[in-house]
Design a protein around this motif. Structure first.
Motif, PDB file in Angstrom:
ATOM      1  N   ASP A   1       0.923  -1.134  -0.087  1.00 57.25           N
ATOM      2  CA  ASP A   1       0.041  -0.023  -0.171  1.00 57.25           C
ATOM      3  C   ASP A   1       0.828   1.344   0.012  1.00 57.25           C
ATOM      4  OD1 ASP A   1       1.080  -0.052   2.499  1.00 57.25           O
ATOM      5  OD2 ASP A   1      -0.912  -0.513   3.498  1.00 57.25           O
ATOM      6  N   ALA A   2       0.281   2.427   0.053  1.00 57.51           N
ATOM      7  CA  ALA A   2       0.953   3.792   0.244  1.00 57.51           C
ATOM      8  C   ALA A   2       2.028   3.833   1.150  1.00 57.51           C
ATOM      9  CB  ALA A   2       0.072   4.763   0.280  1.00 57.51           C
ATOM     10  N   GLU A   3       1.805   2.939   2.152  1.00 57.49           N
ATOM     11  CA  GLU A   3       2.872   2.891   3.275  1.00 57.49           C
ATOM     12  C   GLU A   3       3.934   1.948   3.464  1.00 57.49           C
ATOM     13  OE1 GLU A   3       1.103   3.275   7.146  1.00 57.49           O
ATOM     14  OE2 GLU A   3      -0.181   5.273   6.610  1.00 57.49           O
ATOM     15  N   GLY A   4       3.803   1.037   2.219  1.00 60.74           N
ATOM     16  CA  GLY A   4       4.749  -0.121   1.959  1.00 60.74           C
ATOM     17  C   GLY A   4       4.446  -1.279   2.738  1.00 60.74           C
ATOM     18  N   ARG A   5       3.081  -1.220   3.311  1.00 58.46           N
ATOM     19  CA  ARG A   5       2.672  -2.626   4.118  1.00 58.46           C
ATOM     20  C   ARG A   5       2.069  -3.555   3.168  1.00 58.46           C
ATOM     21  NH1 ARG A   5      -0.985   0.282   8.342  1.00 58.46           N
ATOM     22  NH2 ARG A   5      -1.661   1.260   6.571  1.00 58.46           N
ATOM     23  N   SER A   6       2.127  -5.043   3.304  1.00 48.33           N
ATOM     24  CA  SER A   6       1.724  -5.884   2.354  1.00 48.33           C
ATOM     25  C   SER A   6       1.238  -7.195   3.243  1.00 48.33           C
ATOM     26  CB  SER A   6       2.491  -6.417   1.295  1.00 48.33           C
ATOM     27  OG  SER A   6       2.045  -7.510   0.711  1.00 48.33           O
ATOM     28  N   SER A   7       0.143  -7.859   2.983  1.00 47.16           N
ATOM     29  CA  SER A   7      -0.405  -8.864   3.778  1.00 47.16           C
ATOM     30  C   SER A   7       0.059 -10.249   3.227  1.00 47.16           C
ATOM     31  CB  SER A   7      -2.020  -8.838   3.977  1.00 47.16           C
ATOM     32  OG  SER A   7      -2.433  -9.035   2.571  1.00 47.16           O
ATOM     33  N   LYS A   8       1.007 -10.208   2.361  1.00 46.42           N
ATOM     34  CA  LYS A   8       1.181 -11.511   1.851  1.00 46.42           C
ATOM     35  C   LYS A   8       2.107 -12.392   2.774  1.00 46.42           C
ATOM     36  CE  LYS A   8       1.916 -11.067  -3.065  1.00 46.42           C
ATOM     37  NZ  LYS A   8       2.888 -11.022  -4.291  1.00 46.42           N
ATOM     38  N   THR A   9       3.112 -11.997   3.498  1.00 44.63           N
ATOM     39  CA  THR A   9       3.886 -12.810   4.438  1.00 44.63           C
ATOM     40  C   THR A   9       2.997 -13.318   5.570  1.00 44.63           C
ATOM     41  OG1 THR A   9       5.940 -11.130   4.238  1.00 44.63           O
ATOM     42  CG2 THR A   9       5.807 -12.911   6.237  1.00 44.63           C
ATOM     43  N   THR A  10       2.234 -12.388   6.191  1.00 41.71           N
ATOM     44  CA  THR A  10       1.228 -13.008   7.121  1.00 41.71           C
ATOM     45  C   THR A  10       0.363 -13.974   6.609  1.00 41.71           C
ATOM     46  OG1 THR A  10       1.444 -10.531   8.196  1.00 41.71           O
ATOM     47  CG2 THR A  10      -0.562 -12.077   9.051  1.00 41.71           C
ATOM     48  N   MET A  11      -0.047 -13.744   5.203  1.00 37.73           N
ATOM     49  CA  MET A  11      -1.409 -14.473   4.650  1.00 37.73           C
ATOM     50  C   MET A  11      -0.638 -15.951   4.607  1.00 37.73           C
ATOM     51  SD  MET A  11      -3.064 -14.031   1.058  1.00 37.73           S
ATOM     52  CE  MET A  11      -3.719 -12.227   1.599  1.00 37.73           C
ATOM     53  N   PHE A  12       0.574 -15.796   4.124  1.00 37.87           N
ATOM     54  CA  PHE A  12       1.302 -17.037   3.897  1.00 37.87           C
ATOM     55  C   PHE A  12       1.519 -17.864   5.091  1.00 37.87           C
ATOM     56  CE2 PHE A  12       5.520 -19.468   3.792  1.00 37.87           C
ATOM     57  CZ  PHE A  12       5.238 -20.571   2.718  1.00 37.87           C
ATOM     58  N   ILE A  13       1.739 -17.082   6.073  1.00 37.59           N
ATOM     59  CA  ILE A  13       2.000 -18.061   7.334  1.00 37.59           C
ATOM     60  C   ILE A  13       0.592 -18.366   8.057  1.00 37.59           C
ATOM     61  CG2 ILE A  13       2.916 -17.893   9.983  1.00 37.59           C
ATOM     62  CD1 ILE A  13       4.775 -15.885   9.051  1.00 37.59           C
ATOM     63  N   VAL A  14      -0.239 -17.695   8.198  1.00 34.68           N
ATOM     64  CA  VAL A  14      -1.482 -17.947   8.733  1.00 34.68           C
ATOM     65  C   VAL A  14      -2.527 -18.927   7.859  1.00 34.68           C
ATOM     66  CG1 VAL A  14      -3.636 -17.107   9.781  1.00 34.68           C
ATOM     67  CG2 VAL A  14      -1.520 -16.010  10.222  1.00 34.68           C
ATOM     68  N   ALA A  15      -2.692 -18.468   6.641  1.00 35.35           N
ATOM     69  CA  ALA A  15      -3.468 -19.165   5.753  1.00 35.35           C
ATOM     70  C   ALA A  15      -3.020 -20.447   5.123  1.00 35.35           C
ATOM     71  CB  ALA A  15      -4.301 -18.286   4.694  1.00 35.35           C
ATOM     72  N   PHE A  16      -1.481 -20.504   4.924  1.00 36.02           N
ATOM     73  CA  PHE A  16      -0.888 -21.674   4.209  1.00 36.02           C
ATOM     74  C   PHE A  16       0.014 -22.425   5.057  1.00 36.02           C
ATOM     75  CE2 PHE A  16       2.041 -23.608   1.451  1.00 36.02           C
ATOM     76  CZ  PHE A  16       1.418 -24.056   0.477  1.00 36.02           C
ATOM     77  N   LEU A  17       0.831 -21.923   5.723  1.00 35.55           N
ATOM     78  CA  LEU A  17       1.732 -22.650   6.523  1.00 35.55           C
ATOM     79  C   LEU A  17       1.033 -23.306   7.659  1.00 35.55           C
ATOM     80  CD1 LEU A  17       4.856 -23.472   6.493  1.00 35.55           C
ATOM     81  CD2 LEU A  17       4.994 -21.465   8.107  1.00 35.55           C
ATOM     82  N   ILE A  18       0.466 -22.692   8.242  1.00 32.06           N
ATOM     83  CA  ILE A  18      -0.375 -23.404   9.789  1.00 32.06           C
ATOM     84  C   ILE A  18      -1.311 -24.395   9.187  1.00 32.06           C
ATOM     85  CG2 ILE A  18      -1.696 -22.989  11.528  1.00 32.06           C
ATOM     86  CD1 ILE A  18      -0.577 -20.266  11.791  1.00 32.06           C
ATOM     87  N   PRO A  19      -1.962 -24.375   8.300  1.00 36.75           N
ATOM     88  CA  PRO A  19      -3.061 -25.360   7.840  1.00 36.75           C
ATOM     89  C   PRO A  19      -2.083 -26.574   7.484  1.00 36.75           C
ATOM     90  CG  PRO A  19      -3.883 -23.394   6.928  1.00 36.75           C
ATOM     91  CD  PRO A  19      -2.441 -22.961   7.852  1.00 36.75           C
ATOM     92  N   CYS A  20      -1.093 -26.203   6.672  1.00 34.04           N
ATOM     93  CA  CYS A  20      -0.294 -27.525   6.356  1.00 34.04           C
ATOM     94  C   CYS A  20       0.275 -28.023   7.246  1.00 34.04           C
ATOM     95  CB  CYS A  20       0.731 -26.742   5.140  1.00 34.04           C
ATOM     96  SG  CYS A  20       0.044 -26.493   3.736  1.00 34.04           S
ATOM     97  N   ILE A  21       0.671 -27.526   8.315  1.00 36.27           N
ATOM     98  CA  ILE A  21       1.529 -28.081   9.455  1.00 36.27           C
ATOM     99  C   ILE A  21       0.465 -28.962  10.220  1.00 36.27           C
ATOM    100  CG2 ILE A  21       2.441 -27.751  11.901  1.00 36.27           C
ATOM    101  CD1 ILE A  21       3.817 -25.237  10.861  1.00 36.27           C
ATOM    102  N   ILE A  22      -1.172 -28.388  10.366  1.00 40.09           N
ATOM    103  CA  ILE A  22      -1.956 -29.129  10.938  1.00 40.09           C
ATOM    104  C   ILE A  22      -2.134 -30.337  10.231  1.00 40.09           C
ATOM    105  CG2 ILE A  22      -4.394 -29.289  11.755  1.00 40.09           C
ATOM    106  CD1 ILE A  22      -4.154 -26.050  12.330  1.00 40.09           C
ATOM    107  N   ILE A  23      -2.314 -30.308   9.018  1.00 38.61           N
ATOM    108  CA  ILE A  23      -2.607 -31.551   8.263  1.00 38.61           C
ATOM    109  C   ILE A  23      -1.528 -32.501   8.367  1.00 38.61           C
ATOM    110  CG2 ILE A  23      -2.958 -32.333   5.774  1.00 38.61           C
ATOM    111  CD1 ILE A  23      -4.189 -29.808   5.178  1.00 38.61           C
ATOM    112  N   VAL A  24      -0.308 -32.338   8.286  1.00 42.43           N
ATOM    113  CA  VAL A  24       0.817 -33.033   8.227  1.00 42.43           C
ATOM    114  C   VAL A  24       0.808 -33.730   9.712  1.00 42.43           C
ATOM    115  CG1 VAL A  24       3.478 -33.419   8.674  1.00 42.43           C
ATOM    116  CG2 VAL A  24       2.386 -32.063   6.953  1.00 42.43           C
TER     117      VAL A  24
END
Length: 415
Positions: free
Chosen positions: A206-229
């Protein structure tokens, strides 16, 4: 927020953050107006874009047909309708929305060589893309947890998987996945827009250089994958221990002589405690034999039903594992390409990544057909318009017979 340029053009207030991510290939020095998107054929060759368009259209058609067919099959056929099927229907709806809403625009993008639908649609399509992908992974996570509780903690299974709780779980998957995107949608935490470097609509700072990509990757992808494993690690551990315990029990039974085994069997018609006249003994023996035959027959039928249920549950468990592995494999190429080739110096790597990403929306019905006989029969029922009843979902772990108790998970690995 907009600013009017001296020449009459319109410059978006957050264009600075977009331009900061661009390469110096001729467009990085320009101020791009709203809706002005560069022609990507300068980096992606025309044959490569044509291949991507054909592949995207093929995946779109396959995904729509396959997922709609799966939804109808699960709703119409009682044999495949259970708790896991409820989450699979939710997964199919998410994939179907991805194919209907997201893929047509991406196919046209490949055909035109650029995004030609403006900033608004670019934002909405990206919002739908990330939301549907999140729902898919969360549904797979819920199914994995369902398999784990059914096999490792069956005593609490009926309490957890009631109709009301199942609906709460499914609705929560949708609310969390799309709700997590709302800050980005409104430009509070990054923003959705056209990435001029990658040539696709994505999440931008955004205008202040913030992005949700990293948090989204951890919360919405990495954590579910760990739970499944973790769930599948526990499942295979429980199954292995149960199988080992049953084999040891079978060996100990084989070491007992047959005559002692018969005498110890309470169902044996000739027990050591039989007394009285020969006529009475014959009558008792005949009655006991009849009772033993009935008991043995009932026990055999019950064992057959349990064995069938165990095999069905194990097929579903392996099928869900295959779905998860295919999901990860479909998302790895695009993730790797964005990490190792940020400047798009190898365009074919990114095209393959996009195609694999889209493939995740149509591959699940193919897995159902390959790995589950009952799903194949359900598909035939729908395709050939065979009569079937519209019933509710069974609350047990299986749609065939009784749900297996973890202490009776013998031989399910053989199916």
């Amino acid at each position: 927020m907009e600013e009017t340029l001296p020449g009459g053009g319109v410059l978006w207030g957050n264009a600075t953050s977009v331009l900061s991510t661009m390469t110096t290939t001729g467009t990085s020095e320009e101020l791009l107006a709203d809706g002005d998107f560069p022609d990507e054929t300068s980096r992606f060759s025309r044959p490569l874009l044509t291949f991507a368009a054909i592949a995207t259209i093929t995946i779109m058609i396959t995904g729509i047909v396959g997922n709609l067919l799966t939804i109808l099959a699960l709703l119409r056929c009682p044999k495949v309708r259970n708790v896991a099927a409820a989450f699979i229907i939710s997964l199919c709806i998410a994939d179907c929305l991805f194919c209907i809403i997201v893929l047509p625009f991406n196919a046209i993008r490949f055909i035109d060589g650029t995004w030609s639908f403006g900033e608004t649609l670019c934002t909405l399509i990206t919002f739908m893309q990330y939301g549907s992908v999140g729902v898919s992974l969360l549904c797979i996570t819920m199914i994995s947890i369902n398999r784990y509780i059914m096999i490792a903690h069956y005593s609490i299974y009926p309490k957890v998987y009631k109709t009301s709780w199942i609906m709460v779980m499914i609705i929560s998957c949708w609310l969390f996945s799309y709700g997590f995107q709302l800050p980005t949608l409104f430009g509070v935490w990054g923003k959705f827009g056209y990435n001029h470097q990658l040539g696709t609509c994505s999440i931008l700072p955004d205008a202040e250089g913030r992005s949700s990509k990293t948090t989204m990757f951890i919360v919405a992808f990495l954590i579910p994958c760990i739970i499944i494993v973790v769930c599948y690690s526990r499942i295979f551990c429980v199954v292995h221990k149960s199988d080992k315990r049953m084999k040891n029990h079978s060996k100990s039974q084989n070491n007992i002589p047959n005559n002692l085994r018969s005498a110890a069997d309470p169902a044996s018609p000739l027990s050591a405690g039989s007394t009285g006249s020969p006529a009475n003994n014959n009558s008792i023996s005949y009655t006991a034999s009849s009772s033993a035959v009935k008991v043995a027959g009932a026990r055999s039928a019950n064992d057959t039903r349990e064995a069938k249920a165990r095999r069905n549950e194990w097929r579903i468990t392996k099928m869900v594992l295959a779905i998860f592995l295919s999901f990860v494999m479909c998302y790895l190429p695009i993730t790797i390409s964005k990490i190792v080739d940020k400047n798009v110096s190898v365009p074919v790597l990114h095209i393959i990544g996009y195609i694999m990403l889209y493939l995740s929306a149509c591959i699940n019905p193919i897995i159902y057909v390959i790995m589950n006989k009952q799903y194949r029969q359900a598909y035939k029922t729908v395709i050939f318009c065979k009569p079937s009843r519209l019933l509710g979902f069974t609350h047990g772990g299986s749609s065939v017979g009784d749900s297996p108790h973890p202490q009776h998970l013998v031989a399910i690995q053989d199916s």
